[in-house]
Design an enzyme around this catalytic site. Structure first.
Site, PDB file in Angstrom:
ATOM      1  N   SER A 170     -23.427  13.792  98.856  1.00 22.15           N
ATOM      2  CA  SER A 170     -22.458  12.745  98.558  1.00 22.15           C
ATOM      3  C   SER A 170     -22.224  11.756  99.687  1.00 22.15           C
ATOM      4  CB  SER A 170     -21.126  13.363  98.137  1.00 22.15           C
ATOM      5  OG  SER A 170     -21.246  13.946  96.860  1.00 22.15           O
ATOM      6  N   PHE A 201     -24.319  21.901  85.375  1.00 22.74           N
ATOM      7  CA  PHE A 201     -24.528  23.102  86.185  1.00 22.74           C
ATOM      8  C   PHE A 201     -23.332  24.046  86.049  1.00 22.74           C
ATOM      9  CE2 PHE A 201     -26.636  19.540  88.456  1.00 22.74           C
ATOM     10  CZ  PHE A 201     -27.952  19.941  88.221  1.00 22.74           C
ATOM     11  N   ASN A 247     -18.604  12.412  90.208  1.00 22.95           N
ATOM     12  CA  ASN A 247     -19.890  11.805  90.530  1.00 22.95           C
ATOM     13  C   ASN A 247     -20.262  10.713  89.538  1.00 22.95           C
ATOM     14  OD1 ASN A 247     -21.014  13.315  92.930  1.00 22.95           O
ATOM     15  ND2 ASN A 247     -20.473  15.009  91.582  1.00 22.95           N
ATOM     16  N   GLY A 256     -21.336  16.062 102.126  1.00 24.20           N
ATOM     17  CA  GLY A 256     -22.220  16.089 100.974  1.00 24.20           C
ATOM     18  C   GLY A 256     -22.809  17.475 100.766  1.00 24.20           C
TER      19      GLY A 256
END
Length: 417
Positions: free
Chosen positions: A99, A156, A196, A336
């Site tokens: 990220s 996920f 996201n 990230g």
């Protein structure tokens, strides 16, 4: 994020780093200072050497870092990059930085805003009518106050999804449609809620405005001007181009499974970037030092909302940029996480004092359980940014931070021990 601990700490290479006044540090992990005046550097080299070793002593397989104070630089690594071969970790490795990609994308959009090509207060539908959400502006995408749901928690839900989708190519449209199909997290502009999907939409705004691919535009406006020669979007390529560490997840059989070869199209402008610690430090030094954005755009980027409304003094999120209250003051940057690679990059407000750290195992922590790796990482970060005395004081009071992960892909169910 949901995670599970390592079963056992592997044997690690001896920690070591080098300190140089503005020169190139050795990357061999020898621990020997090099270059004239190295011993006189302001960075606490011995404490950083010990601190990076403490992270692998706590159970991390491999870790690397670069710290800077003005022209002084320390680089170090500990542990192994590949459990099969015993290849040691190196501080110059390329790494999937997750990220932190968002800071690059936000900087690109802010440069476009400075040119009058993007209006941050404009409705999303002005640029992307096919994805219009009433009340959502471009700025709300960048500071995660849009209320749009997150697609990666749908993709996920277990480690098996990570394995099943590791070579799947996703289009930005697919990712956005998933996120828009999720329940809203709140009213537009109401509160910070990391998603996201916001940054996939931001990448699409860049493409719609410029007529170029988002990756090309980030390269043209940020990566190339700053000379970040080891930073790139991999696209559909599944392998990292340069020397790198493997990327491990604790697996159901009690072993660590390598996910360094994978298609990260699912992350695109939200988290697909590959970089190095040196490149990230150079990027944030230019950004915070005012060499990348004009003062008005940088001030807009630093205008934050609380990461946690219940603790507004603990940290805030601006436009692709966060700050954390650590011993020694506020430090700016981003973190990230992708599957197997984690990175955190934190900096003094003017970019003069810096640290970037990467590790090669993720999703190892059981929520609510002690995290010695996180504690050791927090101590290292404070040592690099504020000195060993601040780290000792924070540790004595139990206020050492663990590395934050507001944007890592979260496995909804922890991987079993």
């Amino acid at each position: 994020m949901a995670a599970t601990p390592l079963l056992a700490a592997p044997a690690t290479a001896a920690p070591g780093g080098t300190t140089t006044p503005g020169g190139s540090a050795a990357a061999d992990g020898s621990g020997a200072a090099t270059g004239p005046g190295a011993a006189a550097g302001r960075l606490p080299a011995d404490a950083l050497d010990a601190g990076i070793g403490a992270i692998t002593d706590a159970g991390m397989v491999g870790v690397f870092a670069e710290a800077r104070d003005g022209r002084d630089r320390w680089r170090g690594a500990s542990g192994v990059a590949d459990l099969d071969t015993g290849r040691p970790m190196r501080p110059g490795f390329q790494h999937r930085v997750g990220s932190i990609t968002k800071t690059f994308v936000a900087a690109t959009l802010l440069r476009l805003a400075g040119e009058g090509r993007v209006a941050l207060d404009a409705p999303l539908g002005h640029y992307l009518p096919e994805y219009a959400v009433p009340g959502v502006t471009v700025e709300m995408l960048l500071n995660h106050t849009s209320g749009i749901g997150d697609y990666d928690t749908v993709l996920f839900t277990s480690g098996y999804d990570v394995e099943r989708l590791r070579f799947t190519t996703f289009t930005p449209d697919q990712l956005v449609r998933i996120g828009l199909g999720e329940p809203r997290t709140g009213a537009p502009g109401a509160a910070f809620a990391y998603s996201n999907t916001n940054y996939i939409l931001a990448g699409l705004v860049v493409e719609r405005v410029t007529g170029r691919s988002a990756a090309d535009e980030v390269h043209r406006r940020v990566i190339r001007p700053l000379g970040l020669h080891q930073t790139y979007f991999p696209g559909r390529r599944t392998r990292i181009a340069g020397p790198h560490s493997e990327a491990y997840l604790p697996w159901y059989d009690g072993q660590l499974r390598d996910f360094s070869v994978t298609n990260t199209s699912w992350a695109w402008t939200a988290g697909a970037l590959v970089s190095t610690a040196a490149d990230l430090n150079r990027f944030f030094r230019a950004l915070l030092g005012g060499r990348l954005l004009r003062p008005a755009e940088l001030a807009r980027m630093r205008t934050t909302v609380p990461l946690d409304p219940a603790q507004p003094e603990a940290g805030g999120y601006g436009l692709g940029l966060l700050w954390l209250a650590l011993p020694g003051g506020r430090f700016w940057g981003h973190d990230g996480v992708v599957f197997g690679h984690a990175t955190i990059s934190l900096h003094a407000p003017d970019g003069s004092r810096q640290v970037t750290l990467g590790t090669n195992v993720t999703h190892y922590q059981v929520p609510g359980q002690p995290d010695p790796i996180g504690a050791a990482t927090g101590a290292f970060l404070v040592t690099a940014l504020s000195g060993p005395a601040a780290a000792r004081s924070a540790g004595a009071t139990g206020k050492l931070p663990a590395a934050p992960s507001p944007g890592g892909p979260a496995l909804v169910r922890p991987l079993p021990r």
